[in-house]
Scaffold this active site. Structure first.
Site, PDB file in Angstrom:
ATOM      1  N   GLU A  43       0.860  -1.193   0.000  1.00 21.53           N
ATOM      2  CA  GLU A  43       0.000   0.000   0.000  1.00 21.53           C
ATOM      3  C   GLU A  43       0.888   1.231   0.000  1.00 21.53           C
ATOM      4  OE1 GLU A  43      -3.103   0.145   2.981  1.00 21.53           O
ATOM      5  OE2 GLU A  43      -2.890   2.309   3.197  1.00 21.53           O
ATOM      6  N   GLU A  54      -2.514  11.047   3.639  1.00 21.25           N
ATOM      7  CA  GLU A  54      -3.583  10.807   4.601  1.00 21.25           C
ATOM      8  C   GLU A  54      -3.610  11.974   5.566  1.00 21.25           C
ATOM      9  OE1 GLU A  54      -4.479   6.411   5.818  1.00 21.25           O
ATOM     10  OE2 GLU A  54      -2.286   6.664   5.813  1.00 21.25           O
TER      11      GLU A  54
END
Length: 256
Positions: free
Chosen positions: A137, A142
């Protein structure tokens, strides 16, 4: 001599650019193309993880619409139900420079992200079928609303992930965090570098040539979503005053 020095300086600057020697192969301009841009994306209304509270929409509407600024991914609370949107790029790419121009929402409970997953999850073909975290990932950005000024850039793999408290991650602060910012990823065979507004903020060099340590050797697809709550986004609770909460994406580009 002045002209010669200027040419050298320009060449050095170009060499240091993550787009140097690459061509624009994907140009999704949500602000201009609007609805037409959605042909390059699909709505992912599947399960949510990490204890999140939202239910993702299956198509455009009140949770995904367009303004002059771009695509608005909107989280809403209707009674006890929270809805939002998660998009996957139809295509997947191996290596290149990936960039989203976006602005995040403030408030306790928000968790917007621009990230990538191994295309083996969708299309394993003849390859070994792998799940998370072995698939890998890449979190190009974020953010959690209760800590709005800090943006997080991370890599996850079988050997390095947050569950083992060994993920490779970096935090970088931005002035005026709720304004539009550019979040970039320079992905090469032997390194991955994260960018915030054109400045390198974190670089990871491949020092272990195993799939468990470095699965970033397959095509990956992009994801845009606005989660609500969860073990991280909801660590300080969910403020009901955040709704409607809007993650706005102006454009997404890929250079190879």
């Amino acid at each position: 001599m002045i002209v010669f020095q200027t040419l050298i300086a320009s060449a050095l600057l170009l060499q240091g650019s993550p787009t140097a020697g690459r061509h624009l192969v994907f140009n999704c301009d949500f602000a201009k193309q609007k609805q037409a841009a959605l042909k390059d994306w699909k709505f992912d209304d599947g399960p949510v993880y990490n204890g999140e509270q939202e239910k993702y929409a299956s198509g455009p509407g009140k949770n995904a619409f367009f303004t002059n600024e771009g695509l608005v991914i909107q989280a809403l609370q209707e009674g006890k139900k929270i809805t939002s949107t998660r998009l996957q790029s139809v295509k997947a790419w191996k290596y290149g420079y990936f960039e989203a121009d976006a602005k995040v929402p403030p408030g306790k409970g928000t968790w917007p992200a621009f990230w990538m997953l191994n295309d083996r999850l969708r299309n394993p073909g003849t390859q070994e079928k792998v799940g998370w975290p072995k698939c890998g990932e890449i979190d190009i950005m974020e953010n959690v609303g209760y800590d709005i000024k800090n943006f997080h850039f991370s890599l996850h793999s079988e050997d390095y992930n947050w569950m083992k408290k060994k993920q490779r991650t970096k935090v970088a602060a931005a002035e005026n965090p709720t304004a539009f910012h550019k979040f970039g990823l320079d992905w090469r065979a032997d390194s991955i570098t994260f960018y915030l507004d054109g400045k390198s903020v974190y670089k990871v060099v491949k020092d272990e040539d195993t799939f468990n340590a470095w699965p970033f050797r397959d095509p990956f697809y992009m994801i845009l979503n606005l989660a609500i709550g969860g073990f991280w986004g909801g660590a300080q609770g969910i403020d009901p005053k955040i709704f409607p909460s809007q993650f706005v994406v102006r454009s997404v580009k890929v250079y190879q």
